[in-house]
Enzyme design. Structure first.
Site, PDB file in Angstrom:
ATOM      1  CG  ASP A 133      -3.204  -5.150   3.152  1.00  0.00           C
ATOM      2  OD1 ASP A 133      -2.738  -6.010   2.379  1.00  0.00           O
ATOM      3  OD2 ASP A 133      -4.015  -4.271   2.786  1.00  0.00           O
ATOM      4  CB  CYS A 187      -6.059  -3.408   6.887  1.00  0.00           C
ATOM      5  SG  CYS A 187      -5.840  -5.170   7.047  1.00  0.00           S
ATOM      6  CG  HIS A 216      -1.781  -1.403   0.019  1.00  0.00           C
ATOM      7  ND1 HIS A 216      -1.087  -0.231   0.173  1.00  0.00           N
ATOM      8  CD2 HIS A 216      -3.064  -1.096   0.355  1.00  0.00           C
ATOM      9  CE1 HIS A 216      -1.898   0.734   0.569  1.00  0.00           C
ATOM     10  NE2 HIS A 216      -3.101   0.237   0.682  1.00  0.00           N
ATOM     11  CD  GLU A 270       2.263  -0.078   0.965  1.00  0.00           C
ATOM     12  OE1 GLU A 270       1.591   0.274  -0.036  1.00  0.00           O
ATOM     13  OE2 GLU A 270       1.737  -0.456   2.024  1.00  0.00           O
TER      14      GLU A 270
END
Length: 525
Positions: A255, A229, A278, A260
């Site tokens: 996550d 994460c 995320h 991205e």
């Protein structure tokens, strides 16, 4: 009134804080890089989340920008080195979403342990696959913590509450802090070999990129479960897929991803893999917290000079700023004086504080000295980019704090090594506010460093002061103050005088030719 742009979606309370603190604010979100580039020049501050990319091109267009505030932890979307070179402070809010991110990591750990997403999907599809999902308990298992900072320490606390054992790898974790946290400090190889679950809580740097590489994944215990994460890029995603396919890694929950938004990760569709978009900071409490914090931090900086959670300069609280402000003004003038007088291309500088100054935060004082000193190389220097420029030029900076009591209740000294040996200047504050030079190259001399000045090293002989005054008078230059110091009667003396206007080169040449003059230089503060 300073002006701030909020360029990403943020809790509306942030804008209200700016207004309440006397800062003009515009909330304009969703702009393209070209649109942002066209408007950014009018703003002193920029408040962002993850959508706005603060690139070199944006920073070049941000001619008035003084500070960038990221509502959140990660600042991958800001070119921090270039912002530093431009003199722009970059702040984040590392504590506003710490609990939220830590709780998400724990939630993913439970989801992996009990295969919750797949069990949920099959149950809602009308199946009853009770015998297909055999989970594991977390009680008594070993959690490997890569990164034991703010978020990592919260995860450790929660894991210990679940009766897990925690082994931590973090180069900055001291043995004392490990004991305080209740974790075992270990090297990375030991952690990989022992952990039943591994969770990452470290920034993405050159040292941490692919810290879970194919080689390191092979060192893990068979059946390990991995949670990330923190930041994308900490794990080799292709290698992780292979480890999942082979069964060496029993499960993984990410996550964050190397790219991205993640549209086509090699991990998608892999059995025993869980992904979230995320969401580490995505709780209503965290969103409010980081928005309020970034607004408060930017307001403090623009209105009082307070620096909190800056990534490219020392922190300076709003309470410290007023107390340090006169010291920083003194330090900047001393640095400027040394920078203007030193003829050599210097490679080291020492900043010493004693008396009342020794009880203060020395980092802002050092930054102010470098800000003044580095103006010998650039006219666009401030406290943010001065240390950056100093490192770029290979300048060795040393800080010394003295407990001794001297002749003054507070003293700041700046020393450089030149081809003629060490040269230092020292200053103090009168009435805790007025900056005064009190020593120059070993000679006591009291002077204010303001405006245009003339510095002269001369032989202490009768009539010298008159000759200097006559030369300046004939050139139509009015003298403001006259400040003298000497080593001994008839020895070397220093003359510092302030003048109303800049001294032309031809007048300086005339001064240099006067009998008894060893050196003369025009100064500007």
């Amino acid at each position: 009134m300073p002006k701030v742009l909020i360029s990403d979606q943020m809790d509306p309370q942030a804008a209200q804080i700016f207004k309440d603190r006397g800062v003009e604010v515009d909330v304009i979100t969703g702009k393209t890089p070209e649109e942002l580039k066209a408007m950014i020049g009018q703003y002193d501050g920029l408040a962002i989340r993850s959508s706005t990319k603060v690139t070199k091109e944006i920073l070049d267009a941000a001619t008035n920008l003084k500070v960038i505030g990221r509502a959140g932890i990660g600042v991958d979307n800001v070119d921090i080195p270039y912002a530093s070179s431009k003199g722009v402070v970059v702040m984040n809010t590392p504590f506003g979403n710490s609990i939220t991110t830590a709780e998400h990591a724990i939630a993913l750990m439970f989801a992996l342990a009990r295969q919750l997403p797949e069990a949920n999907a099959q149950t809602q599809a009308g199946k009853w696959p009770k015998n297909d999902f055999m989970g594991v308990e977390v009680t008594g298992k070993t959690l490997g913590l890569i990164g034991a900072g703010n978020i990592g320490s919260i995860v450790a606390s929660r894991a210990l509450g679940l009766k897990m054992k925690v082994v931590a790898f973090d180069p900055f974790l001291t043995p004392e802090r490990a004991v305080e946290m209740g974790v075992e400090k270990a090297d990375l190889d030991t952690l990989l070999a022992r952990a039943d679950f591994i969770t990452l809580h470290t920034p993405l740097t050159d040292q941490t990129r692919n810290i879970l590489s194919r080689e390191n994944l092979a060192k893990t215990k068979k059946g390990v479960r991995i949670i990330n994460c923190a930041r994308g890029g900490l794990i080799d995603e292709v290698a992780l897929k292979d480890a999942l396919d082979s069964g060496h890694v029993a499960g993984a929950a990410l996550d964050v991803f190397a790219v991205e938004p993640a549209k086509d990760s090699p991990l998608f569709g892999t059995p025993n893999f869980i992904s979230t978009p995320h969401l580490g900071a995505s709780t209503s409490e965290a969103q409010v917290n980081v928005a309020l914090q970034v607004a408060e931090q930017l307001s403090d900086y623009l209105m009082t000079g307070g620096v909190t959670n800056a990534l490219n300069m020392p922190s300076l609280s709003a309470e410290e700023a007023p107390k340090l402000k006169p010291y920083m003004a003194l330090a900047e003038k001393l640095g400027s004086l040394v920078g203007q007088l030193a003829a050599d291309d210097l490679d080291n500088i020492a900043i010493e504080v004693e008396g009342a100054a020794a009880e203060l935060n020395i980092k802002p004082i050092t930054g102010a000295v470098l800000s003044g000193f580095m103006r010998r190389y650039s006219d666009t220097v401030n406290m943010v980019n001065a240390p950056y420029l100093a490192r770029e030029r290979g300048l060795d900076v040393r800080e010394v704090r003295h407990d001794r009591e001297g002749d003054y209740h507070t003293l700041v000294r700046v020393t450089v090594n030149t081809s003629q040996g060490a040269r230092s200047v020292a200053g103090t504050l009168f009435g805790n506010s007025a900056a005064r030079l009190v020593e120059m190259f070993g000679i006591g001399v009291e002077a204010e460093l303001e405006g245009h000045m003339l510095y002269i090293v001369n032989e202490d002989t009768p009539g010298f002061i008159g000759r200097v005054g006559t030369a300046l008078g004939e050139a139509g230059i009015n003298i403001g103050t006259f400040n003298l110091g000497r080593r001994s009667a008839g020895g070397e003396a220093v003359l510092l005088l302030s003048v109303d206007d800049a001294i032309p080169q031809n007048v300086l040449d005339t001064i240099c030719k006067l009998p008894g003059v060893k050196r003369a230089k025009a100064l500007k503060f």
